[in-house]
Each structure stands twice: as C-alpha cells, then as structure tokens.
Design a protein around this motif. Sequence first.
Motif, PDB file in Angstrom:
ATOM      1  N   ASP A 200       5.414  22.779  20.857  1.00 13.33           N
ATOM      2  CA  ASP A 200       6.328  23.480  19.953  1.00 13.33           C
ATOM      3  C   ASP A 200       5.607  24.318  18.902  1.00 13.33           C
ATOM      4  OD1 ASP A 200       8.529  22.461  21.251  1.00 13.33           O
ATOM      5  OD2 ASP A 200       8.628  20.668  19.988  1.00 13.33           O
ATOM      6  N   PHE A 201       4.352  23.986  18.594  1.00 14.38           N
ATOM      7  CA  PHE A 201       3.636  24.723  17.551  1.00 14.38           C
ATOM      8  C   PHE A 201       3.460  26.201  17.931  1.00 14.38           C
ATOM      9  CE2 PHE A 201      -0.371  26.206  15.613  1.00 14.38           C
ATOM     10  CZ  PHE A 201      -0.050  26.042  14.276  1.00 14.38           C
ATOM     11  N   LEU A 202       3.280  26.476  19.243  1.00 14.94           N
ATOM     12  CA  LEU A 202       3.094  27.857  19.693  1.00 14.94           C
ATOM     13  C   LEU A 202       4.336  28.452  20.336  1.00 14.94           C
ATOM     14  CD1 LEU A 202      -0.509  27.684  21.221  1.00 14.94           C
ATOM     15  CD2 LEU A 202       0.185  28.569  18.989  1.00 14.94           C
ATOM     16  N   THR A 203       5.355  27.637  20.556  1.00 12.89           N
ATOM     17  CA  THR A 203       6.600  28.159  21.104  1.00 12.89           C
ATOM     18  C   THR A 203       7.342  28.959  20.040  1.00 12.89           C
ATOM     19  OG1 THR A 203       6.792  26.349  22.687  1.00 12.89           O
ATOM     20  CG2 THR A 203       8.826  27.504  22.100  1.00 12.89           C
ATOM     21  N   GLY A 204       7.965  30.038  20.451  1.00 10.61           N
ATOM     22  CA  GLY A 204       8.705  30.864  19.518  1.00 10.61           C
ATOM     23  C   GLY A 204       7.870  31.954  18.870  1.00 10.61           C
ATOM     24  N   LEU A 205       6.760  32.327  19.516  1.00 13.98           N
ATOM     25  CA  LEU A 205       5.899  33.360  18.951  1.00 13.98           C
ATOM     26  C   LEU A 205       6.507  34.752  19.071  1.00 13.98           C
ATOM     27  CD1 LEU A 205       2.362  32.200  20.172  1.00 13.98           C
ATOM     28  CD2 LEU A 205       3.372  31.922  17.907  1.00 13.98           C
ATOM     29  N   THR A 206       7.423  34.930  20.013  1.00 11.83           N
ATOM     30  CA  THR A 206       8.045  36.232  20.194  1.00 11.83           C
ATOM     31  C   THR A 206       9.531  36.137  19.873  1.00 11.83           C
ATOM     32  OG1 THR A 206       8.693  35.904  22.509  1.00 11.83           O
ATOM     33  CG2 THR A 206       6.429  36.598  22.086  1.00 11.83           C
ATOM     34  N   SER A 207      10.183  37.297  19.878  1.00 11.89           N
ATOM     35  CA  SER A 207      11.618  37.328  19.600  1.00 11.89           C
ATOM     36  C   SER A 207      12.440  36.863  20.793  1.00 11.89           C
ATOM     37  CB  SER A 207      12.035  38.751  19.203  1.00 11.89           C
ATOM     38  OG  SER A 207      11.724  39.673  20.249  1.00 11.89           O
ATOM     39  N   LEU A 291     -10.400  15.416  36.061  1.00 10.19           N
ATOM     40  CA  LEU A 291      -9.331  15.873  35.184  1.00 10.19           C
ATOM     41  C   LEU A 291      -8.961  17.300  35.554  1.00 10.19           C
ATOM     42  CD1 LEU A 291      -7.680  15.154  32.561  1.00 10.19           C
ATOM     43  CD2 LEU A 291      -9.485  16.345  31.291  1.00 10.19           C
ATOM     44  N   ASP A 292      -7.666  17.561  35.638  1.00  9.51           N
ATOM     45  CA  ASP A 292      -7.142  18.913  35.809  1.00  9.51           C
ATOM     46  C   ASP A 292      -6.265  19.219  34.606  1.00  9.51           C
ATOM     47  OD1 ASP A 292      -8.161  19.340  38.538  1.00  9.51           O
ATOM     48  OD2 ASP A 292      -6.749  17.770  39.081  1.00  9.51           O
ATOM     49  N   ILE A 293      -6.452  20.387  34.007  1.00 11.32           N
ATOM     50  CA  ILE A 293      -5.684  20.752  32.817  1.00 11.32           C
ATOM     51  C   ILE A 293      -5.155  22.175  32.974  1.00 11.32           C
ATOM     52  CG2 ILE A 293      -6.965  19.218  31.261  1.00 11.32           C
ATOM     53  CD1 ILE A 293      -8.578  21.628  30.343  1.00 11.32           C
ATOM     54  N   GLY A 294      -4.098  22.482  32.238  1.00 15.36           N
ATOM     55  CA  GLY A 294      -3.558  23.830  32.319  1.00 15.36           C
ATOM     56  C   GLY A 294      -2.561  24.119  31.224  1.00 15.36           C
ATOM     57  N   VAL A 295      -2.306  25.407  31.019  1.00 13.50           N
ATOM     58  CA  VAL A 295      -1.282  25.860  30.083  1.00 13.50           C
ATOM     59  C   VAL A 295      -0.479  26.951  30.772  1.00 13.50           C
ATOM     60  CG1 VAL A 295      -2.609  25.300  28.010  1.00 13.50           C
ATOM     61  CG2 VAL A 295      -2.828  27.565  29.037  1.00 13.50           C
ATOM     62  N   THR A 296       0.800  27.020  30.444  1.00 14.28           N
ATOM     63  CA  THR A 296       1.671  28.070  30.951  1.00 14.28           C
ATOM     64  C   THR A 296       2.552  28.567  29.815  1.00 14.28           C
ATOM     65  OG1 THR A 296       1.716  27.256  33.230  1.00 14.28           O
ATOM     66  CG2 THR A 296       3.574  28.605  32.527  1.00 14.28           C
ATOM     67  N   TYR A 297       2.615  29.867  29.684  1.00 10.54           N
ATOM     68  CA  TYR A 297       3.502  30.478  28.695  1.00 10.54           C
ATOM     69  C   TYR A 297       4.650  31.125  29.453  1.00 10.54           C
ATOM     70  CZ  TYR A 297       5.139  33.260  24.745  1.00 10.54           C
ATOM     71  OH  TYR A 297       5.911  33.815  23.753  1.00 10.54           O
ATOM     72  N   SER A 306      16.691  28.560  30.216  1.00 16.97           N
ATOM     73  CA  SER A 306      15.924  27.363  30.570  1.00 16.97           C
ATOM     74  C   SER A 306      14.772  27.099  29.602  1.00 16.97           C
ATOM     75  CB  SER A 306      15.371  27.504  31.991  1.00 16.97           C
ATOM     76  OG  SER A 306      14.515  28.625  32.094  1.00 16.97           O
ATOM     77  N   ALA A 307      14.302  28.128  28.886  1.00 14.77           N
ATOM     78  CA  ALA A 307      13.192  27.923  27.958  1.00 14.77           C
ATOM     79  C   ALA A 307      13.585  27.049  26.779  1.00 14.77           C
ATOM     80  CB  ALA A 307      12.676  29.275  27.455  1.00 14.77           C
ATOM     81  N   ILE A 308      14.875  27.055  26.415  1.00 16.40           N
ATOM     82  CA  ILE A 308      15.324  26.243  25.284  1.00 16.40           C
ATOM     83  C   ILE A 308      16.221  25.099  25.714  1.00 16.40           C
ATOM     84  CG2 ILE A 308      15.104  28.110  23.624  1.00 16.40           C
ATOM     85  CD1 ILE A 308      18.118  28.564  23.877  1.00 16.40           C
ATOM     86  N   ARG A 309      16.824  25.189  26.902  1.00 15.56           N
ATOM     87  CA  ARG A 309      17.644  24.084  27.420  1.00 15.56           C
ATOM     88  C   ARG A 309      16.804  23.310  28.409  1.00 15.56           C
ATOM     89  NH1 ARG A 309      23.403  25.957  29.429  1.00 15.56           N
ATOM     90  NH2 ARG A 309      23.404  23.721  29.848  1.00 15.56           N
ATOM     91  N   ARG A 310      16.229  22.229  27.972  1.00 21.41           N
ATOM     92  CA  ARG A 310      15.275  21.465  28.789  1.00 21.41           C
ATOM     93  C   ARG A 310      15.917  20.215  29.377  1.00 21.41           C
ATOM     94  NH1 ARG A 310      11.082  22.032  23.785  1.00 21.41           N
ATOM     95  NH2 ARG A 310      10.984  24.305  23.809  1.00 21.41           N
ATOM     96  N   ASP A 311      17.191  20.315  29.705  1.00 17.14           N
ATOM     97  CA  ASP A 311      17.928  19.163  30.217  1.00 17.14           C
ATOM     98  C   ASP A 311      18.128  19.250  31.726  1.00 17.14           C
ATOM     99  OD1 ASP A 311      19.541  21.346  30.183  1.00 17.14           O
ATOM    100  OD2 ASP A 311      21.236  20.376  29.169  1.00 17.14           O
TER     101      ASP A 311
END
Length: 503
Positions: A200-207, A291-297, A306-311
């Motif tokens: 959540d710290f980096l979510t919402g960086l754009t409009s 270990l496998d790690i990753g990030v997706t924006y 779907s980006a805000i409704r995570r149900d």
Amino acid sequence: MKQVLTALLIMLSGYTLGLAQPVLTPLNMALGGGGSTYITDFNANFYNPANLLILDKDRTFTVGLGVSGVYADQLINHKSITTQFDHIKDHFEIYRPGTLTVDNTQRQHILDNNYPGRSTLSSNRVRSDITLAGVKWHRNDRSYAIALRSRTSSSYNVGLGWFDTNYKTNSEGQDLVDRSLIYRRQSMYEISFGYSESFDFLTGLTSRLDNFIIGIAPKVIIGTEYENAEWNNEYRSVNNTSAERTQSFYYSATGEHAKATTRYLNGNTIRQSNQVFTKDPFDINGVGAGLDIGVTYLVSLGDDLSAIRRDGQPTRRSLRVSFAMTDIGLVSYFTDDLSISTPSDTTQNATLPTTTANESFNGSKGQYLHFIDMFGESDPFSTSPTPEDNTFSTLLPMALHGGALLEINRLKLMADVSVGLTNNAFNSTKLISSFGMELRPFSFLPLRGGIRFEAQRPDFISAGTAYESERFDISVAAMFKPNSLSERPSLTGGVVSALRIHF
C-alpha cells in the motif's frame, strides 16, 4: 493430423522435456516463452510470485495437476515428429554406441544450422519440466500458493572443429579450429511456498486505479543429477605452417556421473564405466534452498475496478509491468563428489587434428566420455591433476526477468526480457526476449502465438490454445524451430497442462 496426435501422446505418456525458462507452462510457452507478467496461477511461484494476487477468474481457489513440457534444440532437429521425439528421448537414456552416427549429409546439416555467422561454438539445450501438483488460494488482499515440480536441463556447446577441421574466422577476426566441448546437466525437485500481497505504501502513485504488488516464494531443493564439463580447446593460426593450441579443462560431478568418470580414470573401458548409470529418478545427491521474488505494478483501465476491489474480481482491462529475480540460492552435493581442474595451457607449433566425428553429440548419459575417447586428439581426463573427492556447492540458475502486458477484454499483448547471471544447465548469459499475443474469439477459447529471440536471433516460434470453462481448463502449446522460408519448421517442443480446477 496423425503426427500431431503422435506428439501429444508422447508428451502425455511421460516424456516431459523442455527449455531454459523459469517455468514451462502452455500459457507462457505459447506466447514465446515469457511470463513475468502473464503467469498468475501456482506456477508464478517459480517466475514472479507477485502475480499470485492477480486473478484471471472470479474464483479464489485453484488446484492443478500434471503441467509437463518439452523443448529440445539439438545439433540435428528432425522434420518427422516421431523421429524428433525419439531423438529427444535418447538424450535422457544411457548412451548406446552407434545410435547417433551421422553421414556426410547430416554432418553438413549440423554445420549449416548450428554455427551462424562467425560462430565456432554451437548452442544447444534440452530441458524437462513437470509441475506435479500445485494449489493457489486468494484471501482479500493476499494470495498463497504451494507447488511441487521436477526439472532437468542440459546445455552443450560443441566446437565446429569436431565436424570440420578447416580454419574458420571467428567474431574477433582470428582464424581457428575450435575443438571445445562444454556440457552441463542438472536435475532437481522443488517444493515452493508462495506469498503475495499489495504494498500500500507505493499504491496510488498515479491518478488511475493501481496496485503495487510484491511476492516472495522460498523453496526447498532436492538435487539429483549434476555434471559440469568444460573443455576449452582451440587451435589458432600463426602462419601457413603452424598453429597455437590453447586448452583448459574443468570438471565436476556427483552421483552416477562421478562414479562413471572415476571408473574411467581407473582404467575401465567406456562401456564398463557407463554400466553405473540407471534410470532411477530419485538418485538423491544433494540438498539446498532457494528463493524467487518479484514485483508487479498493475494499472487498471476503463471500468476495471480489480485494482481496488480485492475480493475475487478478475482483472479484465489493465497494464502490468513486472520485475522478478528467480533461483536465488544454492545446492550442496554430498554423494560421490568429483572435481578436476586444469589451468589454461598453450602449446606452440601444434599439429592440427585431421579426423572428424562421425556421430552427433546429444548429451546422453555417458556420451561425453565416449565422444572424447573416440574422436578427441587428446584426452583431458588423462592429462589432468589427481581428482578431488571433496563435497561442493553450486549456485541455482539465477536470472533476471522483466516484462509488460496490456490486457483489453479478450486481447493480451505481452513482451518479456530475461538474462541469466551465470552460464549453467538452465540458463545462459545471452539476452532473451519474448513477444506474444492472446486473442479470445470465444470466452472459453484462447488462441495464443509468440516468438522468442536469443541474442537477437530467432530461437523459436510458438502457438497454443486451451479449453477454459468456469470450473476447469486444459491447455496445450507447441514450439517450432524457424528454418528458411522454403523448409518446414521442426517441432522442438510442446507443453500440456493436464488439468486446472477452480473453486
């Protein structure tokens, strides 16, 4: 149609062979082999665990069985599907003298198709991959997955000089006869535990509506086969009458490969040495962790929430950008370990080899010893220092991956790049790029196609499809070696997903 059915039957019967990718699934292999943005089921554990949080269906629980694949780019790729798969199958068998004999036409085929431009070393690879079982479940803003898979890969580089003893000018402008023979083989089982959540710290960086997702997947490794043989052996032209020979040799192995080599060093024949090989898939020789790690924006487009409704709402319109690092870790081997190391040595006024090999090299168990014994102008094993029996560890095939995917309803466009950080049985340090497209004329029928490039050269083209219902899906894909426009492409691989069930 008969050949296509034969190929599918061979794959389903248990010969699961494959390519240098983090995973082999019919979803990503049909799209040119990438997948850092595309794979969202439990196989994401091995490619980009951040994607576990992305849903492609309105179901929150997925179970899968039997995802198996095949990719093999060998010195000789046959047009006949049945002959090609028999040739691939031989790679995983114990070497049998006489099965790989080549005539002059086949030797010319090897020279024409494996040494493009000024290359003096071939680049060949065979890989098996099967995800035995996997589970993924989604809970609000977190996802979890467990997956069990087995993978085996071999890579080999055969010098052009084994088949043509004339000088060739390399990329550095030097005239040489390259008689190098490099062979790497590794097999392992993996149990992976994946976790993904929204950061959540980096979510919402754009409009726009977006979601920054991180994922991590630690895994336990059980090592079986391992062999690494590197004989660098080159003759460089000094003048019209003499050559300068430079060679070095490094060898490490464990289990049956080490036993066979030890027998050979103790005076046994190749046939006697290779008698130690069995078909036991559970010949455990090491343990490790990875270990496998990753990030997706993810940026959702239009009315996709779907980006805000995570149900449990699936993503339908989005742009994804991903970065992943796979196979961070090592395996420690402890059974019959053997290591040999000979530093680089230069011989002046060397005599050029005059004989060529009359068989193809395909990496069968025990063939490395036989190939050198039969066709080598010298034997690096016999001139090397006394072997060491100490245990050793090897890094996992660590690699970096990045990609982007644009999804608009029934259309997906994907691009990926990957690069291995070390040369090993699974990866090379060459840049690999993949491009693919998925189109759904019907919601249950995806049509996929793609192309993969290795070091800016086409490696394979691919196509695939699936039947996807609300509750289950079955997928297939095939890869083809691109030949000239006047020739029929060679089938070099295929992937089958036996069953995925969604709840």
